[in-house]
Design a protein around this motif. Sequence first.
Motif, short mmCIF file in Angstrom:
data_model
loop_
_atom_site.label_atom_id
_atom_site.label_comp_id
_atom_site.label_asym_id
_atom_site.label_seq_id
_atom_site.Cartn_x
_atom_site.Cartn_y
_atom_site.Cartn_z
N TRP A 25 0.84 -1.21 0.00
CA TRP A 25 0.00 0.00 0.00
C TRP A 25 0.87 1.26 0.00
O TRP A 25 0.55 2.24 -0.68
N LEU A 66 -4.90 -7.40 -1.68
CA LEU A 66 -5.10 -5.96 -1.50
C LEU A 66 -6.51 -5.55 -1.91
O LEU A 66 -7.16 -4.74 -1.22
N GLU A 110 -6.19 5.25 -2.84
CA GLU A 110 -5.42 4.12 -3.37
C GLU A 110 -6.30 2.88 -3.46
O GLU A 110 -6.25 2.14 -4.46
N SER A 111 -7.12 2.66 -2.43
CA SER A 111 -8.04 1.52 -2.45
C SER A 111 -9.08 1.69 -3.55
O SER A 111 -9.42 0.73 -4.27
#
Length: 231
Positions: A25, A66, A110-111
């Motif tokens: 991440w 992720l 980012e997610s």
Amino acid sequence: MPMDRESRREKKQLDTQEEIKTAAWNYISQHGATSLSLRAVASSLGLSAPALYRYFPSKNHLVLALIHDAFLSLRDALDASLIPIPQASWDDQLRCLGHAYRDWAIAQSESFFLIFGDPVPGYLGPPDELLPVAGQSLRVLIEVIRKAAVAGALRLPLEPAPNQHLQISLKAWSDAIHKTDPDILYLAFIIATRVQGLMLAELGRQLPPFFPDGSGLFERELERIILDIRG
């Protein structure tokens, strides 16, 4: 009670996997998901690339983990938004969900991009085991739409009727994951893609330069969605 050797080994495995995901991440936040490098992630932890493969056999496995965590994060944000207003009307709950979705996308960009943005090179796409957790992020929206139907605000079946191929696909999806009226599932998916598109434009800096941010557009789209449900 002290852990036995096998339990300690399993705990170390899980702890190291979490450290690797955290490092991944961090890499994504600096360089973007499309340039994710297992070698760079391993190096940031003082590991060799072959050592990392003991925890994630391939880049695909790491990206899958992720994405799994990203969907759980989205689900938790949406679920938490309705906890203070369990008895609110369906339209107020929908507004609350919309705001929670936008807040999550901005705070966890980012997610958001890992789930909805450009695919990571080498990632083969979501396998069947990812579908349930992806569906969990849609569950609370499905419940709010069902509440609208019970209140008489939404008329079912929707018009126009789906063609045969779409009808079969929606029923298969509903039977496999959501166990709900296929029309409600369809509407939840379409609503999700509408707000997703706005957030992709805002976070991807694709809005016209006349808008300082996407809040006004997003707010209006939420109200349009509510009007569309009411017909």
